[in-house]
Design a protein around this motif. Structure first.
Motif, PDB file in Angstrom:
ATOM      1  N   GLY A 196      -8.149   5.403  -9.000  1.00  0.00           N
ATOM      2  CA  GLY A 196      -7.427   4.663  -7.978  1.00  0.00           C
ATOM      3  C   GLY A 196      -6.186   5.359  -7.471  1.00  0.00           C
ATOM      4  N   VAL A 197      -5.330   4.555  -6.876  1.00  0.00           N
ATOM      5  CA  VAL A 197      -4.166   5.054  -6.137  1.00  0.00           C
ATOM      6  C   VAL A 197      -3.136   5.720  -7.054  1.00  0.00           C
ATOM      7  CG1 VAL A 197      -2.224   4.340  -4.700  1.00  0.00           C
ATOM      8  CG2 VAL A 197      -4.466   3.289  -4.364  1.00  0.00           C
ATOM      9  N   GLY A 252       5.620  -2.746  -7.196  1.00  0.00           N
ATOM     10  CA  GLY A 252       4.503  -3.569  -7.661  1.00  0.00           C
ATOM     11  C   GLY A 252       3.173  -2.849  -7.522  1.00  0.00           C
ATOM     12  N   LYS A 253       2.184  -3.309  -8.294  1.00  0.00           N
ATOM     13  CA  LYS A 253       0.862  -2.685  -8.295  1.00  0.00           C
ATOM     14  C   LYS A 253      -0.221  -3.749  -8.093  1.00  0.00           C
ATOM     15  CE  LYS A 253       2.805   1.240 -10.018  1.00  0.00           C
ATOM     16  NZ  LYS A 253       4.169   0.839 -10.266  1.00  0.00           N
ATOM     17  N   GLU A 254      -1.377  -3.292  -7.598  1.00  0.00           N
ATOM     18  CA  GLU A 254      -2.552  -4.167  -7.510  1.00  0.00           C
ATOM     19  C   GLU A 254      -3.734  -3.443  -8.150  1.00  0.00           C
ATOM     20  OE1 GLU A 254      -3.218  -6.970  -3.790  1.00  0.00           O
ATOM     21  OE2 GLU A 254      -2.501  -5.038  -3.102  1.00  0.00           O
ATOM     22  N   TYR A 255      -4.546  -4.197  -8.855  1.00  0.00           N
ATOM     23  CA  TYR A 255      -5.729  -3.633  -9.508  1.00  0.00           C
ATOM     24  C   TYR A 255      -6.937  -4.522  -9.275  1.00  0.00           C
ATOM     25  CZ  TYR A 255      -2.162  -1.268 -12.393  1.00  0.00           C
ATOM     26  OH  TYR A 255      -1.081  -0.543 -12.831  1.00  0.00           O
ATOM     27  N   GLY A 274      -2.253  -8.770  -8.754  1.00  0.00           N
ATOM     28  CA  GLY A 274      -1.066  -8.132  -8.164  1.00  0.00           C
ATOM     29  C   GLY A 274       0.073  -8.401  -9.130  1.00  0.00           C
ATOM     30  N   ARG A 308      -6.916   1.023  -9.760  1.00  0.00           N
ATOM     31  CA  ARG A 308      -5.691   0.622  -9.070  1.00  0.00           C
ATOM     32  C   ARG A 308      -5.920   0.712  -7.566  1.00  0.00           C
ATOM     33  NH1 ARG A 308      -0.392   2.879 -11.419  1.00  0.00           N
ATOM     34  NH2 ARG A 308      -0.677   4.766 -10.221  1.00  0.00           N
ATOM     35  N   ARG A 368      -3.386  -0.477  -5.383  1.00  0.00           N
ATOM     36  CA  ARG A 368      -2.081  -0.362  -4.735  1.00  0.00           C
ATOM     37  C   ARG A 368      -1.025   0.116  -5.719  1.00  0.00           C
ATOM     38  NH1 ARG A 368       0.874  -2.707  -0.599  1.00  0.00           N
ATOM     39  NH2 ARG A 368      -0.680  -4.254  -0.029  1.00  0.00           N
ATOM     40  N   ALA A 369      -0.154   1.037  -5.242  1.00  0.00           N
ATOM     41  CA  ALA A 369       1.063   1.408  -5.971  1.00  0.00           C
ATOM     42  C   ALA A 369       2.164   1.322  -4.930  1.00  0.00           C
ATOM     43  CB  ALA A 369       0.951   2.811  -6.548  1.00  0.00           C
ATOM     44  N   PHE A 380       1.510   2.240  -1.142  1.00  0.00           N
ATOM     45  CA  PHE A 380       0.284   3.028  -1.047  1.00  0.00           C
ATOM     46  C   PHE A 380      -0.917   2.200  -1.490  1.00  0.00           C
ATOM     47  CE2 PHE A 380       3.777   5.944  -1.553  1.00  0.00           C
ATOM     48  CZ  PHE A 380       3.547   6.852  -0.536  1.00  0.00           C
ATOM     49  N   THR A 381      -1.914   2.108  -0.603  1.00  0.00           N
ATOM     50  CA  THR A 381      -3.115   1.355  -0.941  1.00  0.00           C
ATOM     51  C   THR A 381      -4.327   2.251  -0.767  1.00  0.00           C
ATOM     52  OG1 THR A 381      -3.435   0.567   1.317  1.00  0.00           O
ATOM     53  CG2 THR A 381      -2.096  -0.816  -0.131  1.00  0.00           C
TER      54      THR A 381
END
Lengths: 81, 251
Positions: free
Chosen positions: B3-4, B23-26, B89, B118, B120-121, B124-125
């Motif tokens: 991922g990112v 923040g991050k999204e997975y 998130g 991941r 999003r960081a 950055f998506t």
């Protein structure tokens, strides 16, 4: 329960304190930077492959582009695979 | 894990500290250790939103003390047998493997993480200009051949992208070089400012062209800064722009 807003969903407004102009003689708009500044002030949104660690992948990118410094934002643990 | 993974080059490595706190999204797959009705899973998911407590895992690089993290949302996407596809998130430093383990315990049967990616960081998506290692090699060679700068722009973004979600303060040309020399930002140097800043917030200081000058800590709110005629408004923490980019207009 109170609604939680993720940082990427926060909306902000741009407010004027005192109007200003910028001299085109100095600096560049970020999206118009020439070479080599585009690399010097650049960041890559990498889709990391499984297997190698974040450090290894960063070292590869550094070597491919022939740059002195490179660093990654937030390790992706290979242990999760 | 895939991922990112934003990679900053040269001078841009200075913005990494802002990304680490972002923040991050997975998306991931959690495997339950027993059969559980969908309704029960969704119920427990809702308990893991907002402030949660975590003990970092054994192999973590930080002290193993209980800590609080915010889960912005935890979304149940699909269930297939004992596998649950989910999206989360969360605040930087949230251990997702641990979160999955704790959810498993709350459900009762236990669970572990099967897969994680991941998406999003910070700003950055995966769908905003993400490139693979192969893309980088291909495009960089194409740049060497053609010397067409558009080719570099296809995979290298300006470092300012990393600051997208920080509140911003735009400063006049006359204030830029002093900040590059470590000065704090005072009221007269400010041209524009974003709403919602509170004293103590991390902010990005930018030129009127949008170039990053420094990261700093606001010492007042947006409203107070708009009214101020003098005094330090943002304390510089990390200078991002090399000295001498803008002319020296201070004594």
């Amino acid at each position: 329960m109170q609604e939680i807003v993720a940082p990427w969903n926060i909306k902000r407004e741009l407010l004027v304190k005192s109007e200003g102009e910028t001299d085109p003689k100095y600096g560049y708009k970020p999206e118009e930077r020439p070479y080599p500044d585009i690399i010097r002030f650049g960041i890559i949104n990498l889709d990391k492959p499984p297997g190698p660690s974040s450090h290894e992948v960063t070292a590869w990118v550094k070597r491919i582009l022939g740059v002195k410094h490179a660093g990654h934002g937030g390790t992706l643990e290979p242990a999760y695979n | 894990m895939t991922g990112v993974l934003p990679i900053a080059l040269e001078e841009a490595t200075k913005v990494i500290q802002a990304l680490l706190k972002a923040g991050k999204e997975y998306v991931g797959v959690m495997r339950l250790h027993g059969d559980v009705p969908e309704k029960r899973v969704i119920e427990v998911f809702s308990e893991f939103q907002g402030k949660i407590y975590q003990t970092p895992p054994f192999r973590a690089s930080v002290k193993r003390a209980l800590r609080v993290r915010t889960v912005y949302y935890l979304e149940f996407l699909e269930i297939e047998g004992r596998d649950i596809l989910f999206k989360v998130g969360c605040e930087a430093g949230t251990y997702i493997r641990k979160l999955v383990h704790d959810i498993g315990r709350a459900i009762g049967c236990g669970a572990h993480m099967q897969e994680l990616r991941r998406i999003r960081a910070g700003p950055f998506t995966e769908d905003s200009g993400g490139v693979t290692l192969h893309d980088i090699i291909y495009l960089y060679n194409k740049w060497l051949e053609t010397k067409d700068i558009k080719v570099l722009r296809r995979f290298i973004m300006p470092m300012e992208k990393a600051l997208d979600f920080l509140p911003k303060v735009f400063v006049k040309d006359s204030a830029v070089d002093a900040i590059c020399h470590g000065a704090h930002l005072t009221a007269p140097g400010i041209a524009y400012i974003e709403s919602g800043i509170k004293s103590g917030d991390m902010v990005a200081i930018l030129t009127l062209k949008g170039e990053a000058v420094a990261l700093g800590t606001a010492t007042a709110s947006t409203e107070e800064i708009l009214k101020a005629t003098h005094g330090i408004m943002v304390k510089s923490e990390r200078v991002l722009m090399p000295r001498g980019t803008y002319p020296k207009m201070w004594k």
